[in-house]
Write an enzyme that holds these catalytic residues in place. Structure first.
Site, PDB file in Angstrom:
ATOM      1  NE  ARG A 176      -6.131 -12.445   4.461  1.00  0.00           N
ATOM      2  CZ  ARG A 176      -7.082 -10.933   5.059  1.00  0.00           C
ATOM      3  NH1 ARG A 176      -6.912 -10.212   4.288  1.00  0.00           N
ATOM      4  NH2 ARG A 176      -7.445 -11.569   5.899  1.00  0.00           N
TER       5      ARG A 176
ATOM      6  NE  ARG B 215      -2.435  -5.797   7.202  1.00  0.00           N
ATOM      7  CZ  ARG B 215      -4.020  -6.559   6.662  1.00  0.00           C
ATOM      8  NH1 ARG B 215      -3.898  -7.018   7.236  1.00  0.00           N
ATOM      9  NH2 ARG B 215      -3.361  -5.748   5.503  1.00  0.00           N
TER      10      ARG B 215
ATOM     11  CG  ASN C 200      -3.517  -2.497   7.490  1.00  0.00           C
ATOM     12  OD1 ASN C 200      -3.265  -2.039   5.817  1.00  0.00           O
ATOM     13  ND2 ASN C 200      -4.699  -2.498   7.025  1.00  0.00           N
TER      14      ASN C 200
ATOM     15  CD  GLU D 228      -8.395  -8.913  -3.880  1.00  0.00           C
ATOM     16  OE1 GLU D 228      -7.884  -9.029  -3.507  1.00  0.00           O
ATOM     17  OE2 GLU D 228      -9.623  -8.974  -2.650  1.00  0.00           O
TER      18      GLU D 228
ATOM     19  CG  HIS E  82      -5.294  -6.173  -0.642  1.00  0.00           C
ATOM     20  ND1 HIS E  82      -5.990  -6.266   0.242  1.00  0.00           N
ATOM     21  CD2 HIS E  82      -5.663  -7.078  -1.681  1.00  0.00           C
ATOM     22  CE1 HIS E  82      -7.093  -7.153  -0.553  1.00  0.00           C
ATOM     23  NE2 HIS E  82      -6.453  -7.576  -1.488  1.00  0.00           N
TER      24      HIS E  82
ATOM     25  CE  LYS F 257      -3.789  -2.229   2.466  1.00  0.00           C
ATOM     26  NZ  LYS F 257      -4.737  -2.532   3.757  1.00  0.00           N
TER      27      LYS F 257
ATOM     28  CB  THR G  93      -7.793  -6.002  10.109  1.00  0.00           C
ATOM     29  OG1 THR G  93      -8.092  -7.210   9.180  1.00  0.00           O
ATOM     30  CG2 THR G  93      -7.441  -4.769   8.813  1.00  0.00           C
TER      31      THR G  93
ATOM     32  CE1 TYR H  82      -9.386  -2.852   0.894  1.00  0.00           C
ATOM     33  CE2 TYR H  82      -8.370  -0.844  -0.221  1.00  0.00           C
ATOM     34  CZ  TYR H  82      -8.081  -2.113   0.028  1.00  0.00           C
ATOM     35  OH  TYR H  82      -6.835  -2.225   1.139  1.00  0.00           O
TER      36      TYR H  82
ATOM     37  CG  PHE I  21     -13.116   1.149   7.703  1.00  0.00           C
ATOM     38  CD1 PHE I  21     -12.868   0.980   6.637  1.00  0.00           C
ATOM     39  CD2 PHE I  21     -13.941   0.401   8.377  1.00  0.00           C
ATOM     40  CE1 PHE I  21     -12.567  -0.345   5.172  1.00  0.00           C
ATOM     41  CE2 PHE I  21     -14.020  -0.328   8.051  1.00  0.00           C
ATOM     42  CZ  PHE I  21     -13.284  -1.009   6.817  1.00  0.00           C
TER      43      PHE I  21
END
Ligand code: UDP
Ligand code: MG
Length: 137
Positions: free
Chosen positions: A86, A103, A113, A127, A116, A10, A92, A50, A58
């Site tokens: 993951r 993270r 964070n 995606e 993704h 990100k 998260t 998203y 948010f």
């Protein structure tokens, strides 16, 4: 079974100079790089990515953040890629993420964070098609 998954470093990860660190972890784990691109997201792409969070409080902030600077979009391939990526990312909220996860090691707050990763094989296919329409999901 070998799978493909979408990873994003990100904009906070790019800004902080953590691209090499983050990609390096996935490379050292053994994943193959299938596609990799530094790009800025159009608002519509971010909203589509998203979509499941559209009604969350948010959402606007999330779209502002993810479109606020360049990110690195990556397709990784390897056995169990979706789940393993993951677990390497951590939970998260970085404040609660285990040490040893991306993270957990580099983040402090939920909005920024760093990474993704697709949360299921179905999400991965959707995606990858959104980010890399020319790549076999
Ligand atoms: N997010 C946020 N505030 C929240 C929950 C999520 O800013 O209270 C952001 C955060 O960047 C997160 C993204 O929205 O990574 C997507 O949320 P999700 O629950 O899908 O988390 P992820 O799958 O990324 O762990
Ligand atoms: Mg998610």
């Amino acid at each position: 079974m070998s799978e493909r998954t979408l990873v994003l470093v990100k904009p906070d990860g790019v800004r902080r100079g953590l691209v090499g660190e983050i990609i390096g972890r996935f490379e050292r784990k053994g994943f193959a790089l299938v596609a990799l691109e530094l790009r800025s997201l159009a608002r519509e792409t971010a909203e589509a990515h998203y979509d499941e969070h559209r009604s969350r409080p948010f959402f606007a902030e999330l779209v502002d953040f993810i479109t606020g600077g360049p990110l690195v979009a990556i397709v990784l391939e390897g056995p169990g890629a979706v789940l393993t990526v993951r677990s390497m990312m951590g939970t998260t909220n970085p404040a609660e993420a285990d040490s040893g996860t991306i993270r957990g090691d580099f983040g402090l707050e939920i909005a920024e964070n760093l990474v993704h990763g697709s949360d299921s094989l179905a999400s991965a296919k959707r995606e990858i098609a959104l980010f890399f329409p020319h790549i076999d999901p």
